[in-house]
Design an enzyme around this catalytic site. Structure first.
Site, PDB file in Angstrom:
ATOM      1  N   ASP A 337       0.861  -1.169   0.000  1.00 34.72           N
ATOM      2  CA  ASP A 337       0.000   0.000   0.000  1.00 34.72           C
ATOM      3  C   ASP A 337       0.910   1.235   0.000  1.00 34.72           C
ATOM      4  O   ASP A 337       2.049   1.166   0.468  1.00 34.72           O
ATOM      5  CB  ASP A 337      -0.868  -0.022   1.263  1.00 34.72           C
ATOM      6  CG  ASP A 337      -1.891   1.086   1.284  1.00 34.72           C
ATOM      7  OD1 ASP A 337      -2.373   1.477   0.219  1.00 34.72           O
ATOM      8  OD2 ASP A 337      -2.195   1.577   2.388  1.00 34.72           O
ATOM      9  N   ASP A 625      -3.378  -1.257   5.523  1.00 33.18           N
ATOM     10  CA  ASP A 625      -3.790  -0.753   6.838  1.00 33.18           C
ATOM     11  C   ASP A 625      -5.288  -0.543   6.948  1.00 33.18           C
ATOM     12  O   ASP A 625      -5.801  -0.303   8.026  1.00 33.18           O
ATOM     13  CB  ASP A 625      -3.068   0.564   7.159  1.00 33.18           C
ATOM     14  CG  ASP A 625      -3.331   1.641   6.113  1.00 33.18           C
ATOM     15  OD1 ASP A 625      -4.033   1.356   5.117  1.00 33.18           O
ATOM     16  OD2 ASP A 625      -2.830   2.771   6.283  1.00 33.18           O
ATOM     17  N   ASP A 629      -8.157  -3.322   2.572  1.00 35.83           N
ATOM     18  CA  ASP A 629      -7.005  -4.189   2.315  1.00 35.83           C
ATOM     19  C   ASP A 629      -7.197  -5.597   2.856  1.00 35.83           C
ATOM     20  O   ASP A 629      -6.478  -6.515   2.463  1.00 35.83           O
ATOM     21  CB  ASP A 629      -5.743  -3.598   2.953  1.00 35.83           C
ATOM     22  CG  ASP A 629      -5.377  -2.246   2.385  1.00 35.83           C
ATOM     23  OD1 ASP A 629      -5.360  -2.119   1.154  1.00 35.83           O
ATOM     24  OD2 ASP A 629      -5.108  -1.311   3.167  1.00 35.83           O
TER      25      ASP A 629
END
Length: 892
Positions: A337, A625, A629
Site C-alpha cells: 500500500d 492498513d 485491504d
C-alpha cells in the site's frame, strides 16, 4: 430477503438523481414512519455483519491430526509402545504432536479476529428522521429508506446516497486508501462504473465525517454495504498453504515411502539371506522404521520459527502466525500500500511559489511572505496544548510549514483576530477569513484552487510591491501550477486584499473579488526517507516491489518513480482500477508482469492482483492498513498489517504486523525469513543425515549379522546429539550473501540447494565410519573374551556415532561454504548445545551405574583415540567435498 430486494440493494445509486433514489427505496426527505421502519427491519434484517459458522474447539483440534507427518508420528508412537516397549519414546512423540495441534488451534482462532473486528467497528447510534422529527436510534436498527443526519465527528452508520450537504468532507482511507478526506458533492455520476473513491455523492459505512454536515438516505445495510462485501470476501477467501507447510508435507511423504521401502527390504533380506525368523525380522524392521523417523523435527521447526518471531519482534515485525516467519523468506512479490507504508501518511508542504520564484520547502523560504500569512490565517487547524495539530490534513500541513519557518499562527491571530469567514465550499473551491489589523483595516485572506483564484485576482504581489496582474504573470503562475501538479503535488493558491470594514453581507461576490495574488503552495504525502533504499535492497535480492493504492494515478506514479519502483515517466507500468475492470482474468494474468503500480483500485481489484501473481507461481506478501485491504491480506501468502495506522480488521487478517508501519521493515523481515528457512534446512540436513546414518548402520549390520546398536542407544542419540544441536542450528546468524540470492520461490523445497545430495553422502559417510570402528574393534581387540570384545565394539560404535554427529553439526553451518569462512564458534547457543550434548554422551559411558543401564563399557585411551579420530574425520572429509563443489559451481 426477496430476489427483488437483493437486486435493489446492488444498484449504482451514485448514477441516479436524488428523486429517483428516494423513489426506489420508497421514502421521502422526511424519512420513514416508525411502523414502516419496523416492517423493513423484519424484511431486511439488522444492519450488522454476519458472524458466519464457527467450528468448535474440539473440531479444530481434531483437524490438526490430518497432516501426513502427524499420522506417521502417531503410528510410530503406537509401534514404539506396543512392539518395541519404548514407552519414553512414545511419550515424547505424543507430546510433540499435541503441542503442534494446540499451536495450530491458536493460530486458526486468530484468523477469525478480522471479521470480529469488522463487526465491532460499527457506530452504536445514528441520528435519523422518523415520524417527521430527528431521533437517535441504534445503528443496527437502520433500514433502507431511513434519512440519516451527519456532522463532523460522526461515523457513517450505513451506505448513504447524499441528498443534502454543507461543506461535507468524509475520510474514507480505510475503504479507499486515499489519505485526504473526500469533498462530497451533490452531482449525478453518469460515467459508468466508478471506484468508491470517485463516488463523491455517496457516504459509506464506517467512514468518518471530518468536516461540515450533511443528510443522506440509507440505500444499503449490513452485508450489502461496501464493508459488508469486504466481510463476505474475508469469509470466502482461501487460506493459502505456506511454502513451509508444503515443504514439510513433501518431506513427510518422502520419508514415509522411504522408511516403508527400507523396512520391507530389510524384512525380506533378513528372512531369505540370514535365515532369521519372520517374527524377529518384523520386530527388527519396525524398530528400524521407528528409528528412521525424525520425531523431533516438527518440534524443532516450531522452536526455530518461534525463535525467529522473537528476533523479528525486536526489529519491529510482530508475527501472528508462526509459518509467516519462513514464508517471508520465499517472497517474490511485495505488494505494498502507498499511504503510511511507502509514505509518511502526513501531508507535507514541498514547494512554495512567491515573487515569480519556486522554493523547495526544505531549503530557505521567505517566512515573512504574504503567502505564508494567508495559508495560516485562512485555516481552521486547532493546536492542542501538547502541540499536536488537529484538523484537515491539508490545513495542518500548512500550519506545520509555518511553525517550521518561525511563523506561529497563534501569536499572529491573537494580534489580528478573525472577525468573519466564508467556509470552504466544494462548488466555489475557496475559503476566506477576515482579520482586524492594528490600524483598523480588515485583511481578507483567501486560499483555494489556483485556477478559480486567478479568475478573482486583478493584482499580484511582487517583491513587496502590488502591481497589476498581466498575462505574463498569469502564464508564469499557471506554468508553476502545472509543474507542481505533474510532480503529483496538491496545489493551493493564496490571495488577499484589504477593506475598510467587515462587509454587511459575507458573500463570495463581495469578499472574494478584486484580490491580490500572493503565491502557490504544493503539498504531498511524501515518501519515507528509508523506503527508496529498501526498494533498492529488495530488487537486489530478486524481490519485486509493486504499489497498490486507492490514490489517483498521477500521485501513485510520482511516488513510485521517486522510490525507484518504476522509471520516471513510465506510464506503461501503471494500471488503474478502471482499466483493470476492462480486462478478463485470463488477459490480466498474461499482462500482470508488465505492471508495477496499481492506482484507484477497489478491494476486489487488490484480491485479483494478488491471485494473478499467485497463478504465476509467485509467493506474494501484501501490506495494508485499511478495511479495504483485509481481503487481499488474507488472500496473500503473507498478509502484513500496519501496527500504528492499521485498523483492527487489517491486523486481524494479517500474518504479520509492522510495529513502525515502515516498508523498510518488510525488507528486514524478508532477510530474517530467508535466514530462518536456511536454518530449518540446516536442521533438516543434520537430522536426516544422522537418521540415514543410523538406518544404514542397522541395515548393513543386519545383513552382515552384526549387533552394532541397541534401541536405547538410538533413543539417547536422537534425544541428546540430535535435538540440542538441531535447535541451536536454528539460531545461526545469516550468511553474508543471503540477500544477494534470488527468492527460492514455490518450486524449491527443504532438499533444494544441494541439501538432498549432502544428506545422502553424509549419511553414508556416518554409517561407513561407525561400521568401520565396530569392525576395527572386533579385528584388533583390547580384551580377549567374546563378551568384552563385543561390549567394547558396541560402545565404540555408539560413542563414534554420537560424537561424529556433534562434529558434523559444525559442517552443517553452511551447505557449500567452508566452516572456517562461516565461523565455527560465532553462534554461542550452538557452542553451549554442543558442549551439553558432549557431556551427556560422556556421562553415560564413564559414570559407573549409568553405563550398566545403557549396556556400554569403559574404554581405554587407545580406544578413545580411535573413536575421537574417526568422529572428527567427518569435518575434513566434508570440507574437501565442499571445496570441489564450489570449484564445480565456479566453472559452470
Amino acid at each position: 430477503m426477496s430476489e427483488e430486494k437483493k437486486q435493489q440493494l446492488i444498484k449504482p445509486f451514485y448514477s441516479e438523481e436524488k428523486e429517483q433514489v428516494l423513489a426506489e427505496v420508497q421514502t421521502t426527505e422526511d424519512g420513514l414512519t416508525s411502523a414502516e421502519a419496523e416492517k423493513r427491519l423484519n424484511e431486511y434484517g439488522l444492519n450488522e455483519l454476519e458472524e458466519g459458522e464457527k467450528k468448535s474447539m474440539a473440531a479444530r483440534f481434531l483437524e490438526q491430526f490430518k497432516d501426513l507427518m502427524i499420522i506417521v508420528l502417531l503410528f510410530a508412537a503406537v509401534i514404539s509402545a506396543v512392539v518395541s516397549h519404548e514407552v519414553v519414546d512414545s511419550i515424547i512423540i505424543l507430546a510433540v504432536v499435541i503441542i503442534n495441534a494446540v499451536m495450530g488451534v491458536v493460530q486458526e482462532s486468530k484468523a477469525e479476529e478480522a471479521i470480529e473486528a469488522l463487526r465491532e467497528m460499527s457506530t452504536p447510534n445514528a441520528n435519523v428522521l422518523r415520524d417527521g422529527h430527528t431521533s437517535s436510534v441504534k445503528s443496527t436498527d437502520l433500514v433502507p429508506g431511513d434519512i440519516v443526519m451527519l456532522e463532523a465527528g460522526d461515523v457513517v452508520p450505513a451506505d448513504l446516497r447524499l441528498i443534502e450537504i454543507a461543506s461535507l468532507k468524509i475520510e474514507e482511507a480505510a475503504l479507499t486508501g486515499e489519505s485526504v478526506p473526500v469533498e462530497k458533492e451533490l452531482i449525478v455520476i453518469d460515467e459508468g462504473e466508478v471506484g468508491i473513491g470517485d463516488r463523491v455523492n455517496m457516504a459509506y459505512s464506517n467512514s468518518n465525517v471530518t468536516y461540515g454536515r450533511g443528510k443522506g438516505v440509507v440505500v444499503n445495510t449490513g452485508m450489502n454495504t461496501e464493508v459488508g462485501k469486504i466481510a463476505g470476501m474475508l469469509a470466502q477467501a482461501d487460506e493459502t498453504e505456506t511454502p513451509l507447510k508444503t515443504n514439510l508435507n513433501q518431506l513427510s511423504k518422502f520419508l514415509t515411502f522411504a522408511i516403508i521401502i527400507i523396512a520391507v527390504v530389510m524384512f525380506f533380506v533378513g528372512i531369505f539371506f540370514n535365515n532369521t525368523s519372520w517374527v524377529d525380522m518384523l520386530l527388527t524392521s519396525i524398530s528400524l522404521a521407528v528409528a528412521a523417523i525424525p520425531e523431533g523435527l516438527p518440534a524443532i521447526v516450531t522452536i526455530i520459527l518461534a525463535l525467529g518471531t522473537q528476533v523479528m519482534a525486536k526489529r519491529n515485525s510482530v508475527i501472528r502466525k508462526l509459518p509467516a516467519v519462513e514464508t517471508l523468506g520465499s517472497t517474490d512479490i511485495i505488494a505494498s500500500d502507498k499511504t503510511g507504508t511507502l509514505t509518511l501518511n502526513q501531508m507535507t508542504v514541498e514547494k512554495l511559489y512567491v515573487d515569480n520564484h519556486q522554493y523547495d520547502a526544505n531549503g530557505e523560504v521567505p517566512s515573512d511572505s504574504m503567502a505564508m500569512k494567508v495559508m495560516n490565517y485562512a485555516n481552521d487547524t486547532k493546536i492542542a496544548q501538547d502541540g499536536s495539530l488537529i484538523g484537515d490534513p491539508t490545513e495542518t500541513a500548512l500550519v506545520q510549514f509555518g511553525l517550521n519557518n518561525n511563523f506561529d499562527v497563534r501569536e499572529k491571530v491573537a494580534a489580528e483576530p478573525r472577525v468573519g469567514e466564508l467556509p470552504f465550499d466544494s462548488d466555489r473551491k475557496l475559503m476566506s477569513t477576515l482579520h482586524e489589523e492594528k490600524d483598523g483595516k480588515i485583511l481578507v485572506a483567501v486560499k483555494g484552487a489556483p485556477d478559480v483564484l486567478l479568475d478573482r485576482t486583478s493584482q499580484i504581489l511582487l517583491n513587496g510591491q502590488v502591481v497589476p496582474m498581466t498575462d505574463k504573470e498569469k502564464q508564469d503562475i499557471l506554468a508553476n501550477n502545472k509543474d507542481m501538479a505533474q510532480q503529483a503535488l496538491r496545489v493551493l493558491g493564496m490571495a488577499y486584499k484589504y477593506v475598510d470594514q467587515v462587509p454587511a453581507e459575507l458573500e463570495t461576490e463581495v469578499v472574494e473579488n478584486d484580490l491580490i495574488f500572493a503565491g502557490l503552495v504544493g503539498m504531498i504525502d511524501p515518501e519515507r526517507a528509508e523506503a527508496a533504499e529498501a526498494v533498492r535492497v529488495a530488487k537486489e535480492a530478486g524481490v519485486r516491489p509493486i504499489m497498490i493504492t486507492g490514490d489517483h494515478k498521477d500521485t501513485a506514479e510520482a511516488i513510485a518513480a521517486r522510490l525507484g519502483i518504476i522509471e520516471k515517466g513510465d506510464d506503461d507500468s501503471v494500471l488503474t482500477g478502471a482499466q483493470l475492470n476492462e480486462m478478463s482474468d485470463e488477459e490480466f494474468a498474461q499482462k500482470v508482469e508488465h505492471y508495477s503500480v496499481y492506482a484507484r483500485v477497489s478491494p476486489e481489484h487488490k484480491v485479483r492482483i494478488v491471485k494473478a501473481w499467485q497463478k504465476e507461481g509467485k509467493v506474494v506478501a501484501m501490506t495494508g492498513d485499511g478495511v479495504n485491504d483485509a481481503p487481499a491480506l488474507k488472500q496473500a501468502d503473507i498478509g502484513i498489517g500496519m501496527g500504528i495506522t492499521g485498523t483492527e480488521v487489517s491486523k486481524g487478517a494479517s500474518d504479520m504486523v509492522l510495529a513502525d508501519d515502515n516498508f523498510a521493515t518488510i525488507v528486514v523481515a524478508v532477510e530474517e525469513g530467508r535466514k530462518v528457512f536456511s536454518n530449518i534446512q540446516k536442521a533438516v540436513q543434520y537430522l536426516l543425515a544422522a537418521n540415514l546414518g543410523e538406518v544404514l548402520t542397522l541395515f548393513i549390520a543386519t545383513l552382515l549379522g552384526w549387533d552394532t546398536l541397541l534401541p536405547i542407544h538410538l533413543l539417547w542419540i536422537n534425544l541428546v546429539t540430535d535435538t540440542f544441536p538441531a535447535i541451536a542450528l536454528g539460531m545461526e546468524p545469516a550468511e553474508k550473501d543471503l540477500m544477494h540470492h534470488k527468492p527460492r520461490g514455490r518450486s524449491s523445497n527443504l532438499f533444494s540447494g544441494g541439501v538432498f545430495s549432502s544428506i545422502i553422502y553424509q549419511g553414508i559417510l556416518e554409517a561407513a565410519t561407525v561400521l568401520f570402528v565396530y569392525w576395527s574393534a572386533i579385528q584388533w581387540p583390547v580384551h580377549t573374551s567374546y563378551v568384552e570384545i563385543h561390549s567394547d565394539a558396541l560402545t565404540m560404535a555408539f560413542a563414534t556415532l554420537g560424537l561424529m554427529q556433534l562434529f558434523h553439526a559444525f559442517n552443517v553451518k553452511s551447505v557449500h561454504q567452508s566452516l572456517f569462512k562461516v565461523g565455527p564458534f560465532r553462534n554461542k547457543s550452538f557452542n553451549w548445545a554442543i558442549l551439553l550434548s558432549f557431556v551427556l554422551m560422556m556421562v553415560i559411558i564413564v559414570v559407573p551405574g549409568l553405563n550398566d543401564i545403557f549396556r556400554v563399557a569403559h574404554l581405554d585411551l587407545y580406544q578413545w583415540g580411535i573413536v575421537i579420530g574417526a568422529s572428527f574425520a567427518i569435518i575434513p572429509i566434508v570440507e574437501i567435498v565442499k571445496f570441489f563443489q564450489r570449484s564445480a559451481q565456479k566453472n559452470k
